[in-house]
Design an enzyme around this catalytic site. Structure first.
Site, PDB file in Angstrom:
ATOM      1  N   ASP A  66       0.830  -1.048  -0.118  1.00 46.37           N
ATOM      2  CA  ASP A  66       0.004   0.130  -0.078  1.00 46.37           C
ATOM      3  C   ASP A  66       0.909   1.142  -0.087  1.00 46.37           C
ATOM      4  O   ASP A  66       0.277   2.291  -0.164  1.00 46.37           O
ATOM      5  CB  ASP A  66      -0.978  -0.104   1.245  1.00 46.37           C
ATOM      6  CG  ASP A  66      -2.053   1.094   1.307  1.00 46.37           C
ATOM      7  OD1 ASP A  66      -2.486   1.342   0.135  1.00 46.37           O
ATOM      8  OD2 ASP A  66      -2.194   1.704   2.313  1.00 46.37           O
TER       9      ASP A  66
ATOM     10  N   SER B 143      -7.836   5.834  -0.504  1.00 42.27           N
ATOM     11  CA  SER B 143      -7.856   4.400  -1.124  1.00 42.27           C
ATOM     12  C   SER B 143      -9.345   4.183  -1.159  1.00 42.27           C
ATOM     13  O   SER B 143      -9.892   4.057  -0.024  1.00 42.27           O
ATOM     14  CB  SER B 143      -6.878   3.434  -0.434  1.00 42.27           C
ATOM     15  OG  SER B 143      -5.445   3.886  -0.597  1.00 42.27           O
TER      16      SER B 143
ATOM     17  N   GLN C 228      -4.756  -1.030  -7.104  1.00 41.38           N
ATOM     18  CA  GLN C 228      -5.659  -0.393  -6.280  1.00 41.38           C
ATOM     19  C   GLN C 228      -6.381   0.855  -6.966  1.00 41.38           C
ATOM     20  O   GLN C 228      -5.758   1.547  -7.577  1.00 41.38           O
ATOM     21  CB  GLN C 228      -4.566   0.215  -5.113  1.00 41.38           C
ATOM     22  CG  GLN C 228      -5.201   1.051  -4.181  1.00 41.38           C
ATOM     23  CD  GLN C 228      -4.603   1.729  -2.847  1.00 41.38           C
ATOM     24  OE1 GLN C 228      -4.321   2.874  -2.619  1.00 41.38           O
ATOM     25  NE2 GLN C 228      -3.871   0.818  -2.150  1.00 41.38           N
TER      26      GLN C 228
END
Length: 300
Positions: free
Chosen positions: A211, A235, A285
């Site tokens: 991440d 996110s 993502q």
């Protein structure tokens, strides 16, 4: 405190966050609790809850059944000043595969929901996209914290105090940069000190690292940077596929690109390689992004 001692301390703090406590099962769910990393923004770092949710799910499985994929949604911002509760639902156990759902809670409401699949190791067909060869070695790059002067104190401390040594290939995106506006970048990363040999811990720590910086290929395409006034990023979801084992205390190359941005959302994808070229994992993502004064349709 010496640099070496500081590095060890940052990794010890990460290990403490990943060391979940378990409580008695509630109906069909297993319940785990854990701590949160302090963050200058006050919001939980997404990689933390990813890694904790994975650790919790793997605690309900035999050690030889390893995660191969996860898909998760960030539902609400987490409060980094509070602990976290994770409920694991044992959805399915088959001869070779298992499925688990992990939901992370604060104050009784879910902040993150994940479904992950696990598989026994076995033979099969194999191929992999090769690692780029035209990249500098990590030793030829400066750590991020050594390249950014002028960051606010909280942000500067975050770079110094995080457990990962991150080195951008090109200029980091913490402050305005003059690099070409392209939707791609490469980053070397590793933990600052050795981890125990537990493969589960390394898989969870890889999720933690995945991440970190993945959103930046989207920002680069538009000349944006983290300290840009008015920039808003959050996110939305995160997917990850583990392909091969790797140690996260050795250097890993994270190759990232953004194939699309539209409607206030941007998609980023990444591939993670060991230093010798083994493809370890793939990541995707999508983020919500608001960039002030986007000045050219060609950038979108």
């Amino acid at each position: 405190m010496s640099t070496e001692n500081h590095a060890v301390r940052t990794v010890e703090q990460l290990l403490a966050v990943l060391d979940l406590d378990s409580t008695q099962a509630r109906t069909t769910e297993d319940i785990f609790t854990g701590a949160s990393h302090p963050m200058p923004s006050g919001r939980i770092y997404g990689g933390q809850v990813l890694a904790q949710s994975l650790i919790a799910a793997e605690r309900t499985l035999p050690e030889d059944r390893a995660v191969h994929s996860m898909h998760g949604y960030f539902l609400r911002p987490g409060d980094a000043s509070q602990g976290i509760t994770i409920a694991v639902d044992r959805i399915h156990d088959g001869r070779s595969f298992s499925t688990r759902r992990s939901q992370a809670y604060q104050n009784g409401v879910p902040i993150f929901s994940m479904i992950a699949s696990f598989q026994d190791e076995g033979p099969g067909v194999e191929h992999a996209e090769p690692m780029p060869t035209d990249v500098p070695a990590p030793e030829d790059l400066l750590p991020d914290e050594a390249t950014v002067e002028g960051l606010p104190g909280g942000a500067a401390r975050m770079l110094t105090d995080r457990a990962a040594d991150v080195r951008h290939i090109g200029q980091p995106l913490y402050l305005p940069n003059t690099d070409e506006r392209v939707p791609q970048q490469g980053v070397w990363m590793r933990l600052r000190a050795p981890l125990p040999d537990d493969p589960r811990l390394h898989r969870a720590a890889l999720a933690y690292l995945s991440d970190m910086t993945i959103q930046e290929s989207i920002l680069r395409a538009h000349g944006a940077y983290w300290a840009l006034p008015g920039l808003k990023v959050a996110s939305l979801d995160h997917a990850m596929w583990w392909h091969r084992p790797a140690r996260v205390d050795d250097w890993l190359l994270y190759v990232q690109e953004s194939p699309n941005a539209r409607g206030g959302r941007g998609l980023a994808t990444g591939r993670i390689y060991t230093r010798d070229g083994s493809l370890v994992a793939s990541v995707a993502q999508e983020i919500m992004i608001r960039v002030p004064d986007v000045d050219s349709p060609a950038q979108a």
